[in-house]
Each structure stands twice: as structure tokens, then as C-alpha cells.
Design a protein around this motif. Structure first.
Motif, PDB file in Angstrom:
ATOM      1  N   SER A 192       2.938   0.335  -4.552  1.00  0.00           N
ATOM      2  CA  SER A 192       2.933  -0.044  -3.144  1.00  0.00           C
ATOM      3  C   SER A 192       2.004  -1.241  -2.988  1.00  0.00           C
ATOM      4  CB  SER A 192       2.477   1.111  -2.258  1.00  0.00           C
ATOM      5  OG  SER A 192       1.163   1.478  -2.568  1.00  0.00           O
ATOM      6  N   ASP A 204       1.397  -3.484  -7.250  1.00  0.00           N
ATOM      7  CA  ASP A 204       2.748  -2.987  -7.528  1.00  0.00           C
ATOM      8  C   ASP A 204       2.798  -2.249  -8.859  1.00  0.00           C
ATOM      9  OD1 ASP A 204       5.376  -2.523  -6.824  1.00  0.00           O
ATOM     10  OD2 ASP A 204       6.113  -4.432  -7.591  1.00  0.00           O
ATOM     11  N   LEU A 229      10.601  -8.373   1.045  1.00  0.00           N
ATOM     12  CA  LEU A 229       9.561  -9.219   1.627  1.00  0.00           C
ATOM     13  C   LEU A 229       9.061 -10.258   0.622  1.00  0.00           C
ATOM     14  CD1 LEU A 229       7.507  -6.527   3.589  1.00  0.00           C
ATOM     15  CD2 LEU A 229       9.065  -8.251   4.533  1.00  0.00           C
ATOM     16  N   PHE A 271       2.322 -10.266   1.893  1.00  0.00           N
ATOM     17  CA  PHE A 271       3.569 -11.031   1.921  1.00  0.00           C
ATOM     18  C   PHE A 271       3.532 -12.160   2.954  1.00  0.00           C
ATOM     19  CE2 PHE A 271       4.833  -6.803   0.281  1.00  0.00           C
ATOM     20  CZ  PHE A 271       5.127  -7.200  -1.013  1.00  0.00           C
ATOM     21  N   TYR A 311       0.029  -3.859  -0.130  1.00  0.00           N
ATOM     22  CA  TYR A 311      -0.373  -4.058   1.256  1.00  0.00           C
ATOM     23  C   TYR A 311       0.574  -5.058   1.913  1.00  0.00           C
ATOM     24  CZ  TYR A 311      -4.770  -1.697   0.201  1.00  0.00           C
ATOM     25  OH  TYR A 311      -5.715  -0.784  -0.174  1.00  0.00           O
ATOM     26  N   TRP A 312       1.065  -4.698   3.094  1.00  0.00           N
ATOM     27  CA  TRP A 312       2.087  -5.510   3.752  1.00  0.00           C
ATOM     28  C   TRP A 312       1.601  -6.910   4.099  1.00  0.00           C
ATOM     29  CZ3 TRP A 312       1.330  -7.659   8.479  1.00  0.00           C
ATOM     30  CH2 TRP A 312       0.268  -7.164   9.236  1.00  0.00           C
ATOM     31  N   PHE A 313       0.319  -7.082   4.414  1.00  0.00           N
ATOM     32  CA  PHE A 313      -0.174  -8.383   4.859  1.00  0.00           C
ATOM     33  C   PHE A 313      -0.191  -9.427   3.739  1.00  0.00           C
ATOM     34  CE2 PHE A 313      -3.983  -6.093   3.563  1.00  0.00           C
ATOM     35  CZ  PHE A 313      -4.633  -7.024   2.781  1.00  0.00           C
ATOM     36  N   ILE A 343      -0.693  -8.815  -5.694  1.00  0.00           N
ATOM     37  CA  ILE A 343       0.614  -8.156  -5.573  1.00  0.00           C
ATOM     38  C   ILE A 343       1.000  -7.517  -6.900  1.00  0.00           C
ATOM     39  CG2 ILE A 343       3.098  -8.580  -5.257  1.00  0.00           C
ATOM     40  CD1 ILE A 343       2.311 -10.677  -3.132  1.00  0.00           C
ATOM     41  N   GLN A 379      17.902   1.127   0.860  1.00  0.00           N
ATOM     42  CA  GLN A 379      16.507   1.550   0.781  1.00  0.00           C
ATOM     43  C   GLN A 379      16.245   2.449  -0.426  1.00  0.00           C
ATOM     44  OE1 GLN A 379      18.553   1.759   3.360  1.00  0.00           O
ATOM     45  NE2 GLN A 379      17.510   1.652   5.312  1.00  0.00           N
ATOM     46  N   LEU A 410      11.453  -2.296   0.158  1.00  0.00           N
ATOM     47  CA  LEU A 410      11.152  -3.246   1.225  1.00  0.00           C
ATOM     48  C   LEU A 410      10.194  -4.323   0.734  1.00  0.00           C
ATOM     49  CD1 LEU A 410      11.317  -4.150   4.177  1.00  0.00           C
ATOM     50  CD2 LEU A 410       9.449  -2.559   4.662  1.00  0.00           C
ATOM     51  N   GLY A 411       9.254  -3.953  -0.127  1.00  0.00           N
ATOM     52  CA  GLY A 411       8.325  -4.929  -0.679  1.00  0.00           C
ATOM     53  C   GLY A 411       9.036  -6.010  -1.481  1.00  0.00           C
TER      54      GLY A 411
END
Length: 156
Positions: free
Chosen positions: A24, A19, A91, A30, A26-28, A15, A82, A87-88
């Protein structure tokens, strides 16, 4: 348990890297962090009731922080949430709320925010802050300190 601790630290390191380099993540990562951290937290506390109580209190704290950020963004900055907060980051806050008991969470959360501010002021020239990445640096040290046994009561 040390394997889970290492996996959490590696996830936090990923992360941080993503970052800081591409802004950015990867969403998975989190949900992975949340699952690993919650499993580790549960095994260290030994009680489902205690773990759920701490998670609930941590989520209330995170909700309060996000409510303050939302109000500040709307009233003072006159912008949408936003536009001021990623959003990261939300999360990441939520994932970390599942990972630690409330007393440890409050202390580590506050110190990670202070560290993030200091790192941003010293190392970045941009206006936006890679908050999840900077906070991950602090949480890596927390989990490595726990792994070394320097502070044995972190999860009680």
C-alpha cells in the motif's frame, strides 16, 4: 532543476519501498509525483502548448491500456477491474503520464512494464504484482540518467 529531479527520484523511491513492503502506498505521493514531474516536464520543454499536448497524448495511451486491462479482466478473467488491478497502479500510471513527453513516455512505460514482469517472475512468489513499486525502480533510473546527462534529449 536538479533539486526537482532528486525530489522526483526520492518520491519514486518512497513509492517503491511502500509498495514492496506493505503493498500500500500513501495516496498523497501520487499527486506529489504528478506535480513535481509536470513542473519538471514543463521547464524542460519550455512550452505550455507542447507540454499539454504531450500530457493529453499520454493520458490517451494510459486510457487505452486501462481499457484493455478492463476488457481482459471482464471477459477472460470474469472479475472486476478492482480485483485485478490496484488503484495505486492506476494513480501511478496517471502521475507518470504527466512527467514525460510522449515519445519518451511510450518507451519508458513499455520497458518499465517488461522490467516489472521480469522482477515479479524472479523475485516474488505471490500472485499479485507490486506494479507501481517495480515500475518506480525503472523510472528512478530514468531520472537519474537524466540528472547525469547521459541521455540529454529525454525531454525533447
Amino acid at each position: 532543476m536538479w533539486v526537482i529531479n532528486i525530489c522526483i527520484s526520492l518520491t519514486l523511491g518512497t513509492i517503491t519501498y511502500q509498495d514492496l513492503t506493505s503493498r500500500s502506498v500513501y495516496w498523497f505521493l501520487f499527486p506529489l509525483l504528478a506535480c513535481l514531474g509536470c513542473y519538471y516536464h514543463f521547464n524542460r520543454s519550455g512550452s505550455t502548448t507542447v507540454t499539454l499536448l504531450f500530457i493529453g497524448l499520454n493520458l490517451i495511451i494510459i486510457s487505452s491500456v486501462l481499457l484493455c486491462v478492463w476488457m481482459y479482466s471482464r471477459i477472460k478473467l470474469k472479475r472486476k477491474l478492482q480485483d485485478t488491478f490496484g488503484l495505486g497502479d492506476i494513480l501511478f500510471f496517471t502521475a507518470m503520464a504527466l512527467c514525460l513527453p510522449t515519445p519518451s513516455f511510450i518507451i519508458t512505460f513499455c520497458f518499465s512494464l517488461i522490467l516489472s514482469l521480469a522482477l515479479h517472475l524472479v523475485f516474488t512468489k505471490e500472485k499479485s504484482v507490486p506494479l507501481a513499486g517495480f515500475m518506480s525502480i525503472h523510472y528512478i533510473s530514468v531520472y537519474l540518467i537524466d540528472l547525469l546527462g547521459v541521455y540529454p534529449n529525454l525531454f525533447y
